[in-house]
Design an enzyme around this catalytic site. Structure first.
Site, PDB file in Angstrom:
ATOM      1  N   GLY A   9      46.666  92.884  62.998  1.00 27.42           N
ATOM      2  CA  GLY A   9      45.446  91.850  63.476  1.00 27.42           C
ATOM      3  C   GLY A   9      44.108  92.879  63.454  1.00 27.42           C
ATOM      4  O   GLY A   9      42.974  92.696  63.959  1.00 27.42           O
ATOM      5  N   GLN A  13      37.005  90.017  64.803  1.00 30.68           N
ATOM      6  CA  GLN A  13      36.531  90.388  66.093  1.00 30.68           C
ATOM      7  C   GLN A  13      36.686  91.833  66.552  1.00 30.68           C
ATOM      8  O   GLN A  13      35.865  93.166  66.647  1.00 30.68           O
ATOM      9  CB  GLN A  13      35.971  89.957  66.658  1.00 30.68           C
ATOM     10  CG  GLN A  13      35.007  89.492  67.421  1.00 30.68           C
ATOM     11  CD  GLN A  13      34.385  89.008  68.700  1.00 30.68           C
ATOM     12  OE1 GLN A  13      35.378  88.298  68.626  1.00 30.68           O
ATOM     13  NE2 GLN A  13      33.140  89.146  69.193  1.00 30.68           N
ATOM     14  N   ILE A  36      46.889  89.976  58.324  1.00 26.74           N
ATOM     15  CA  ILE A  36      47.929  88.795  57.232  1.00 26.74           C
ATOM     16  C   ILE A  36      46.708  88.068  55.753  1.00 26.74           C
ATOM     17  O   ILE A  36      46.943  87.498  55.043  1.00 26.74           O
ATOM     18  CB  ILE A  36      48.115  87.288  58.000  1.00 26.74           C
ATOM     19  CG1 ILE A  36      48.843  86.444  57.102  1.00 26.74           C
ATOM     20  CG2 ILE A  36      47.013  86.295  58.443  1.00 26.74           C
ATOM     21  CD1 ILE A  36      50.205  85.137  58.010  1.00 26.74           C
ATOM     22  N   ARG A  37      44.852  88.747  56.482  1.00 25.96           N
ATOM     23  CA  ARG A  37      43.800  88.583  55.654  1.00 25.96           C
ATOM     24  C   ARG A  37      43.462  89.922  55.195  1.00 25.96           C
ATOM     25  O   ARG A  37      43.714  90.669  56.019  1.00 25.96           O
ATOM     26  CB  ARG A  37      43.396  87.549  55.983  1.00 25.96           C
ATOM     27  CG  ARG A  37      42.316  87.478  57.107  1.00 25.96           C
ATOM     28  CD  ARG A  37      41.637  86.719  57.557  1.00 25.96           C
ATOM     29  NE  ARG A  37      41.090  87.162  58.689  1.00 25.96           N
ATOM     30  CZ  ARG A  37      39.847  87.360  59.316  1.00 25.96           C
ATOM     31  NH1 ARG A  37      38.579  87.192  58.684  1.00 25.96           N
ATOM     32  NH2 ARG A  37      39.819  87.977  60.644  1.00 25.96           N
ATOM     33  N   ASP A  53      51.822  90.740  58.124  1.00 21.14           N
ATOM     34  CA  ASP A  53      52.437  88.865  58.846  1.00 21.14           C
ATOM     35  C   ASP A  53      53.086  89.239  60.107  1.00 21.14           C
ATOM     36  O   ASP A  53      53.971  90.036  60.361  1.00 21.14           O
ATOM     37  CB  ASP A  53      52.839  88.010  58.062  1.00 21.14           C
ATOM     38  CG  ASP A  53      53.339  86.488  59.036  1.00 21.14           C
ATOM     39  OD1 ASP A  53      53.012  86.830  59.615  1.00 21.14           O
ATOM     40  OD2 ASP A  53      54.006  85.456  58.660  1.00 21.14           O
ATOM     41  N   TYR A 143      46.733  78.265  75.065  1.00 24.05           N
ATOM     42  CA  TYR A 143      46.378  79.522  74.521  1.00 24.05           C
ATOM     43  C   TYR A 143      46.200  80.415  76.441  1.00 24.05           C
ATOM     44  O   TYR A 143      46.592  81.521  76.538  1.00 24.05           O
ATOM     45  CB  TYR A 143      44.672  79.852  73.987  1.00 24.05           C
ATOM     46  CG  TYR A 143      44.139  81.167  74.309  1.00 24.05           C
ATOM     47  CD1 TYR A 143      44.910  82.235  73.096  1.00 24.05           C
ATOM     48  CD2 TYR A 143      42.909  81.823  74.621  1.00 24.05           C
ATOM     49  CE1 TYR A 143      44.264  83.551  72.936  1.00 24.05           C
ATOM     50  CE2 TYR A 143      42.514  83.119  75.039  1.00 24.05           C
ATOM     51  CZ  TYR A 143      43.181  83.540  74.167  1.00 24.05           C
ATOM     52  OH  TYR A 143      42.361  85.186  73.696  1.00 24.05           O
ATOM     53  N   ILE A 173      34.145  88.739  74.660  1.00 22.82           N
ATOM     54  CA  ILE A 173      33.372  90.051  73.945  1.00 22.82           C
ATOM     55  C   ILE A 173      32.239  89.566  72.546  1.00 22.82           C
ATOM     56  O   ILE A 173      32.799  88.295  71.734  1.00 22.82           O
ATOM     57  CB  ILE A 173      34.237  90.431  72.983  1.00 22.82           C
ATOM     58  CG1 ILE A 173      35.816  90.544  74.006  1.00 22.82           C
ATOM     59  CG2 ILE A 173      34.486  91.613  72.479  1.00 22.82           C
ATOM     60  CD1 ILE A 173      35.774  91.431  75.071  1.00 22.82           C
TER      61      ILE A 173
END
Ligand code: NAD
Length: 312
Positions: A9, A13, A36-37, A53, A143, A173
């Site tokens: 990840g 951010q 993943i991107r 992934d 979440y 954050i």
């Protein structure tokens, strides 16, 4: 064995800035960034970067073996506001990715894990002011449910299998490098962008919605601080409360007006207001301060100056 770090990840951010700081400390090639991107920021692609992934346990294991990884920072997740739109997808991502990494540590393929929790683990029945480390936790968002469940599993893996997993409950954050990824505190980033561009901002939370917040550099300091602490000093193996400042949209507006006097704010609360209303206003983090020496640095006015200077 030498330290080699995997960040899952890393294009997000927090992941972007964590990658930069860990590479500064250990060298570019010691820190493998994955997501993943593709990353938006060039920071992430300055060292090794792989598309990965977090749902794919075999692919994670392959990277761990290929790069001889010793520590994993698992930053991939679906955040609070987006998760309310896709509850099952959020649950699956947030839980499966955690088990994938915890199991690698259980099988002794990695030595240490960082996994972030959130103030979203608290809920409407939690005392909202100076929320203690141990208190009522009845989160009402998917979440928050996934983060609280994750905390229970982290503690379980530590007690049952000796997995060295460390966690902190991040507040909202705030940073200028990478845009936030769909949380309830995203207004506190967007407001600075709009203050510079339009001198005007319409806020999706009401003016008096006070939430715990933190400037990115403090969040990175805490993240690396807890991972560098001696094993014995980490007494809490679910997740540590962590605090720097609390403010509401009206207070951040006043802070911005010290630099942009004609800045204006309006309020149109949306579905995120309901989420924010269930979260604490301030956090008691004395255990983190006592156990592993956490101390924050940035106040609201410090942060406002940094945000405006850099976004200009
Ligand atoms: P973000 O949304 O900005 O970044 C998450 C990253 O994960 C994204 O780059 C995304 O592409 C990636 N990702 C999504 N699905 C993936 C998958 N299947 N495999 C690999 N990567 C995938 O989030 P962030 O703000 O950087 O948050 C990082 C962590 O900190 C998360 O666990 C989040 O819950 C937690 N947290 C963040 C905040 C905050 O204010 N930013 C507050 C509390 C907790």
């Amino acid at each position: 064995m030498k330290k080699r770090i995997l960040i899952i990840g890393a294009s997000g951010q927090i992941g972007t800035e964590l990658t930069a700081k860990l590479r500064e400390l250990h060298g570019n090639h010691k820190v493998v960034a994955t997501d993943i991107r593709e990353p938006e920021s060039t920071i992430v692609s300055e060292g090794p970067f792989e598309i990965l992934d977090a749902m794919d346990s075999e692919a994670i294991q392959d990277i761990v073996i290929q790069y001889e990884i010793t520590e994993v920072y698992l930053m991939a997740a679906m955040l609070s506001a987006t998760a309310e739109k896709f509850p099952m997808k959020a649950w699956n991502l947030n839980m499966t990715s955690l088990f994938n990494v915890l199991d690698l540590a259980k099988e002794h393929k990695i030595k240490k894990v960082f996994w972030p929790s959130s103030i979203a683990v608290f809920g409407p029945t939690t005392p909202a002011i100076d929320t203690p480390q141990n208190t009522i936790m009845e989160p009402s968002t998917v979440y928050g449910i996934s983060k609280q469940t994750g905390e229970r599993w982290c503690e379980y893996y530590f007690n049952r299998y000796g997995v060295d997993v460390r966690s902190i409950r991040y507040p909202g954050i705030i940073s200028y490098t990478t845009m936030p990824g769909g949380g309830t505190t995203d207004y506190a980033v967007d407001i600075y962008h709009k203050a510079i561009k339009h001198k005007k901002y319409i806020c999706f939370l009401s003016e008096k919605t006070t939430l715990p917040m933190m400037y990115m550099d403090d969040a990175i300091k805490a993240t690396i601080g807890i991972m560098e602490a001696t094993k014995g000093s980490i007494k809490i193996r679910n997740s540590y409360n962590l605090s720097a400042m609390s403010f509401n949209p009206q207070e951040v507006t006043e802070s911005i007006k010290k630099h942009i006097p004609d800045f204006e704010i309006g309020y149109t609360p949306d579905f995120r207001q309901k989420i924010a209303d269930t979260w604490p206003q301030s956090i008691d983090d004395k255990e983190a301060r006592k156990d592993w020496g956490w101390a924050h640095k940035f106040s609201l006015d410090d942060m406002t100056k940094i945000m405006l200077d850099n976004l200009k």
